[in-house]
Design a protein around this motif. Structure first.
Motif, mmCIF file in Angstrom:
data_model
loop_
_atom_site.group_PDB
_atom_site.id
_atom_site.type_symbol
_atom_site.label_atom_id
_atom_site.label_comp_id
_atom_site.label_asym_id
_atom_site.label_seq_id
_atom_site.Cartn_x
_atom_site.Cartn_y
_atom_site.Cartn_z
ATOM 1 N N ALA A 500 0.834 -1.206 0.000
ATOM 2 C CA ALA A 500 0.000 0.000 0.000
ATOM 3 C C ALA A 500 0.868 1.256 0.000
ATOM 4 O O ALA A 500 0.574 2.229 -0.719
ATOM 5 C CB ALA A 500 -0.923 -0.017 1.217
ATOM 6 N N LEU A 501 1.930 1.245 0.802
ATOM 7 C CA LEU A 501 2.835 2.399 0.847
ATOM 8 C C LEU A 501 3.561 2.591 -0.486
ATOM 9 O O LEU A 501 3.778 3.731 -0.942
ATOM 10 C CB LEU A 501 3.852 2.216 1.976
ATOM 11 C CG LEU A 501 3.276 2.285 3.397
ATOM 12 C CD1 LEU A 501 4.350 1.931 4.417
ATOM 13 C CD2 LEU A 501 2.713 3.669 3.693
ATOM 14 N N ASP A 502 3.938 1.495 -1.130
ATOM 15 C CA ASP A 502 4.589 1.580 -2.449
ATOM 16 C C ASP A 502 3.660 2.217 -3.473
ATOM 17 O O ASP A 502 4.083 3.048 -4.295
ATOM 18 C CB ASP A 502 4.999 0.189 -2.925
ATOM 19 C CG ASP A 502 6.217 -0.339 -2.169
ATOM 20 O OD1 ASP A 502 6.923 0.484 -1.569
ATOM 21 O OD2 ASP A 502 6.437 -1.564 -2.193
ATOM 22 N N ARG A 503 2.395 1.831 -3.441
ATOM 23 C CA ARG A 503 1.430 2.392 -4.393
ATOM 24 C C ARG A 503 1.284 3.896 -4.180
ATOM 25 O O ARG A 503 1.201 4.673 -5.141
ATOM 26 C CB ARG A 503 0.071 1.712 -4.241
ATOM 27 C CG ARG A 503 0.042 0.267 -4.740
ATOM 28 C CD ARG A 503 -1.350 -0.331 -4.559
ATOM 29 N NE ARG A 503 -1.373 -1.732 -4.963
ATOM 30 C CZ ARG A 503 -1.542 -2.162 -6.222
ATOM 31 N NH1 ARG A 503 -1.704 -1.255 -7.192
ATOM 32 N NH2 ARG A 503 -1.554 -3.444 -6.503
ATOM 33 N N LEU A 504 1.212 4.318 -2.892
ATOM 34 C CA LEU A 504 1.099 5.744 -2.597
ATOM 35 C C LEU A 504 2.330 6.495 -3.109
ATOM 36 O O LEU A 504 2.232 7.585 -3.681
ATOM 37 C CB LEU A 504 0.943 5.963 -1.089
ATOM 38 C CG LEU A 504 -0.385 5.519 -0.466
ATOM 39 C CD1 LEU A 504 -0.324 5.685 1.047
ATOM 40 C CD2 LEU A 504 -1.554 6.314 -1.037
ATOM 41 N N HIS A 505 3.487 5.895 -2.928
ATOM 42 C CA HIS A 505 4.732 6.535 -3.366
ATOM 43 C C HIS A 505 4.770 6.674 -4.891
ATOM 44 O O HIS A 505 5.163 7.721 -5.427
ATOM 45 C CB HIS A 505 5.928 5.715 -2.876
ATOM 46 C CG HIS A 505 7.247 6.310 -3.256
ATOM 47 N ND1 HIS A 505 7.741 7.468 -2.689
ATOM 48 C CD2 HIS A 505 8.182 5.910 -4.174
ATOM 49 C CE1 HIS A 505 8.912 7.751 -3.209
ATOM 50 N NE2 HIS A 505 9.203 6.816 -4.125
ATOM 51 N N ILE A 509 2.384 10.493 -3.795
ATOM 52 C CA ILE A 509 1.872 10.958 -2.506
ATOM 53 C C ILE A 509 2.973 10.831 -1.466
ATOM 54 O O ILE A 509 3.513 9.745 -1.232
ATOM 55 C CB ILE A 509 0.633 10.143 -2.073
ATOM 56 C CG1 ILE A 509 -0.485 10.285 -3.121
ATOM 57 C CG2 ILE A 509 0.155 10.581 -0.694
ATOM 58 C CD1 ILE A 509 -1.700 9.439 -2.822
ATOM 59 N N ASN A 510 3.329 11.942 -0.865
ATOM 60 C CA ASN A 510 4.356 11.929 0.167
ATOM 61 C C ASN A 510 3.739 11.518 1.505
ATOM 62 O O ASN A 510 2.616 11.893 1.840
ATOM 63 C CB ASN A 510 5.001 13.308 0.305
ATOM 64 C CG ASN A 510 5.745 13.709 -0.960
ATOM 65 O OD1 ASN A 510 6.390 12.873 -1.593
ATOM 66 N ND2 ASN A 510 5.654 14.980 -1.333
#
Length: 514
Positions: A500-505, A509-510
């Motif tokens: 999920a964090l990879d997708r945001l990055h 998205i910071n």
């Protein structure tokens, strides 16, 4: 006396949370219950210990006894035999010989030494010794020795004592799944108005009968059942309406924002209004959607241990009766007003729900002393807690949010406000007859949760527990296999978070992990 499953006897003692049975506080409170339970437990343990001491005297063992008869006439021998001829004394061997120092060849009146082997209990032997010593000098007790035998003492008796100690050690049962809460039913103590002359409904036979009728709903309830609906009377609804209106006026400036928000949602979705008392089944469904908490009907306060244990499974034990109409602004014990207007809104908030569940999890399997500490912690947080909100002090405790008089008092300049620190909160004396002189202030629910978790680690429990929300059950982390299974599950959860964090990055998205 009651008989246990293995056939041994153990004392049984009646306990009642009423002044007639030694319950001193004016109100039924969680802390008072916990302290009362601890005192009762100590009393029972004392009586059990005394019973154990008494029972130990019933273990038979073989004694060798040497007695000198001063006068060797047949009458003296008969008196000695009569002394031994009592229930429980078993003479397995007897022999006589001339008393020490008498000439063997003469058989004079120097007396006889009587040697015997006797099988009996410690208590009977003590009685025998007293009888011989008090026999106006007809007999001289020279020696008594206890010997190991197949029935008795020495290593055999020591082994028995060791096993007894192991069997009576404090093994504290607690529910392992949400269905086990049904097994706590026999510990459920209903608080009927006829049990305490100080109760507003003590002299009202109609109210007492009404309470008993509503109590039967709780006694017959089992997990998974629909909560039966209660048809409230016109007078009961009037009491609800009076309280509801007055509290609603105070909430905007006195209640925390989570409470206000959920009350508004309950009025839209959960059946809250001033003209009807909400039904527990409707409210429980609302809560379960919001936080996973659900209601379970009860006839009054549970024991402190059982009440806290239910929180571990996100179950709140909820009364359905309402306070006596002669005292609409005060109730000596929790009622449906206190539960629905005080507890339900914040238990429907996920953040606060977790705090309540953490208290429940911390209570499982701990000592009576720790139950008192956790009950005190619960009292000054969930019941009478204050929090800071945009620089202002607001109430989140159910005891405040369901009592407009104490709510106004708590937010005035009269009481002392202390920062919430579990180590100091758990030793704070509480007030059960008037408004609290001291309240504890939490900066945020998150801060309170973290402090609670650190405090829980200091409680003496030889294992860790983890709650499985999918099965609504507990796991005891006491072996490598269970810990490995939990570790594997946590690894899968962490993989999902990382993706999920990879997708945001990738989407630009910071973020930062706190």
């Amino acid at each position: 006396m009651a008989t246990s499953s293995n056939g041994t006897s153990k004392p049984s003692f009646r306990k009642s949370y009423s002044i007639e049975y030694g319950y001193k506080p004016r109100k039924r409170t969680l802390i008072a219950d916990a302290e009362f339970d601890r005192e009762q437990h100590d009393e029972v343990q004392h009586k059990l210990q005394q019973t154990k001491i008494d029972e130990e005297g019933k273990d038979e063992c073989t004694y060798t006894i040497l007695v000198t008869i001063k006068d060797k006439r047949s009458a003296s021998m008969l008196n000695l035999i009569n002394t031994f001829n009592r229930d429980g004394l078993k003479v397995s061997h007897m022999e006589t010989r001339p008393a020490a120092g008498s000439p063997t060849q003469k058989q004079s009146s120097e007396g006889l030494d009587v040697f015997m082997e006797v099988i009996c209990t410690d208590k009977l032997m003590d009685d025998l010794k007293r009888g011989l010593l008090q026999s106006d000098s007809k007999f001289v007790l020279k020696n008594i020795k206890a010997h190991a035998s197949s029935s008795s003492l020495s290593s055999g008796k020591e082994s028995k004592e060791k096993n007894t100690e192991n069997n009576t050690s404090d093994i504290i049962w607690f529910p392992m799944s949400i269905w086990d809460l049904d097994k706590c039913h026999h510990l459920h103590t209903s608080y009927q108005p006829d049990m305490d002359s100080r109760h507003p409904g003590f002299s009202d036979k109609g109210y007492r009968a009404r309470r008993e009728h509503i109590a039967q709903v709780a006694f017959s309830y089992r997990h998974g059942d629909l909560i039966p609906r209660v048809e409230y009377t016109t007078d009961e609804v009037k009491t609800w309406t009076l309280i509801y209106r007055q509290l609603k006026k105070l909430y905007p400036t006195a209640a925390c924002k989570q409470h206000i928000y959920v009350i508004e949602s309950l009025e839209k979705e959960g059946g809250f209004c001033e003209t009807a008392i909400p039904q527990l089944e409707d409210v429980s469904r609302f809560m379960k959607r919001r936080s996973g908490f659900q209601l379970r009907p009860c006839a009054g306060l549970l024991t402190a241990r059982d009440f806290l244990a239910s929180l571990a499974f996100r179950v709140f034990q909820c009364t359905q009766y309402i306070r006596h109409p002669s005292s609409p602004l005060h109730s000596p014990e929790p009622d449906v007003v206190h539960e629905l207007l005080g507890h339900v809104p914040l238990l429907s908030d996920p953040n606060f729900a977790q705090f309540s569940q953490d208290i429940g999890l911390a209570s499982l399997g701990v000592s009576d002393d720790d139950i008192v500490k956790l009950s005190t912690l619960y009292w000054f947080t969930v019941e009478f807690g204050l929090c800071r909100e945009n620089g202002q002090v607001r109430a989140y405790g159910a005891g405040l949010l369901s009592s407009f008089g104490e709510l106004q008092h708590a937010l005035s300049s009269k009481p002392q406000i202390k920062p919430f620190e579990p180590e100091t909160t758990v030793i704070q004396e509480y007030q059960d007859e008037d408004y609290q002189p001291i309240y504890f202030l939490a900066e945020t629910f998150e801060d309170a949760k973290e402090k609670l978790r650190l405090f829980a680690k200091s409680l003496k429990r030889p294992y860790e527990l983890v709650y499985d929300a999918q099965t609504q059950s507990l796991q005891i982390l006491d072996n490598v296999k269970v810990i490995h299974q939990l570790s594997s599950k946590l690894k899968l959860d962490m993989d999902v978070l990382e993706h999920a964090l990879d997708r945001l990055h990738k989407n630009g998205i910071n973020f930062r992990v706190i």
